[in-house]
Design an enzyme around this catalytic site. Structure first.
Site, PDB file in Angstrom:
ATOM      1  N   HIS A 135       0.840  -1.210   0.000  1.00 47.61           N
ATOM      2  CA  HIS A 135       0.000   0.000   0.000  1.00 47.61           C
ATOM      3  C   HIS A 135       0.862   1.241   0.000  1.00 47.61           C
ATOM      4  O   HIS A 135       2.048   1.220   0.325  1.00 47.61           O
ATOM      5  CB  HIS A 135      -0.931   0.018   1.221  1.00 47.61           C
ATOM      6  CG  HIS A 135      -0.236   0.483   2.456  1.00 47.61           C
ATOM      7  ND1 HIS A 135      -0.195   1.808   2.825  1.00 47.61           N
ATOM      8  CD2 HIS A 135       0.472  -0.200   3.389  1.00 47.61           C
ATOM      9  CE1 HIS A 135       0.495   1.926   3.951  1.00 47.61           C
ATOM     10  NE2 HIS A 135       0.924   0.722   4.311  1.00 47.61           N
ATOM     11  N   CYS A 136       0.244   2.339  -0.386  1.00 47.76           N
ATOM     12  CA  CYS A 136       0.813   3.678  -0.232  1.00 47.76           C
ATOM     13  C   CYS A 136      -0.312   4.525   0.345  1.00 47.76           C
ATOM     14  O   CYS A 136      -1.214   3.978   0.996  1.00 47.76           O
ATOM     15  CB  CYS A 136       1.354   4.214  -1.562  1.00 47.76           C
ATOM     16  SG  CYS A 136       0.174   4.200  -2.924  1.00 47.76           S
ATOM     17  N   ASN A 137      -0.314   5.804   0.125  1.00 49.08           N
ATOM     18  CA  ASN A 137      -1.367   6.652   0.680  1.00 49.08           C
ATOM     19  C   ASN A 137      -2.736   6.307   0.106  1.00 49.08           C
ATOM     20  O   ASN A 137      -3.649   5.927   0.823  1.00 49.08           O
ATOM     21  CB  ASN A 137      -1.033   8.124   0.435  1.00 49.08           C
ATOM     22  CG  ASN A 137      -2.070   9.060   1.000  1.00 49.08           C
ATOM     23  OD1 ASN A 137      -2.666   8.779   2.029  1.00 49.08           O
ATOM     24  ND2 ASN A 137      -2.293  10.162   0.334  1.00 49.08           N
TER      25      ASN A 137
END
Length: 191
Positions: A135-137
């Site tokens: 994941h990222c933001n």
């Protein structure tokens, strides 16, 4: 024809445009092109107040999401996630029984993401048997780019196949233009 356009232009309502730069500074631009700085400062990114709790399976053992699901133990348990690779966003809450990996990656077109490919690939490859969530933001640019690159290298997909696989699973995916360029170059090198 020109006179018709001139006449219609005279009847347009004048407007001002507010522009925010990447430092969060606001500028107002009027019809004549005059620009003035506005004193109130805002954040240099869009604040998202609506959680995105979707976790999608890309291939066996590899999942993709925004940062929101990593804070919900029930969602992680539902997908049997035992590892989390966080790109650019380090979780401040961590659950026991889950291994966490963090890599500082910026979502900027000029950021050299390819220099982090091998480190990310090793983590994904070593953890996919136990389900890893990347994941990222927002789960739109950084994390999809890493997964697309992984599919190109380890699943022997071409760029279009890898991109389409990820986009089909998570339609909001849109890596920034610099990351797309880096993916295409990496694919050419791998071929």
């Amino acid at each position: 024809m020109e006179s018709l356009l001139r006449d219609r232009k005279k009847n347009l309502k004048p407007t001002n445009t507010i522009l925010t730069n990447n430092l969060g500074e606001k500028y107002e631009i009027n019809n004549e092109g005059f620009c003035k700085k506005i004193n109130d400062k805002c954040l240099p990114f869009v604040v998202d107040n609506k959680p995105d709790l979707e976790v999608v399976k890309i291939i066996d053992g590899v999942y993709l999401s925004s940062q929101d699901p990593i804070y919900c133990y029930d969602i992680l348990k539902e997908h049997k996630i035992q590892h989390i690779l966080s790109l650019g966003i380090e979780p401040d809450i961590k659950f026991s029984g889950i291994s966490y990996y963090f890599i500082e990656i910026l979502d900027l077109p000029e950021f050299n993401l390819t220099s982090y490919f091998d480190k990310c690939f090793n983590i994904i490859d070593n953890c996919k048997d136990d389900n890893i969530l990347v994941h990222c933001n927002a789960g739109v640019s950084r994390s999809p780019t890493i997964i697309i690159a992984y599919l190109i290298k380890y699943v022997n997909m071409n760029f279009n196949e890898a991109f389409d696989t990820v986009k089909k699973a998570r339609p909001c995916v849109r890596p920034n233009d610099g990351f797309i360029k880096q993916l295409k170059i990496a694919h050419e090198v791998a071929s």
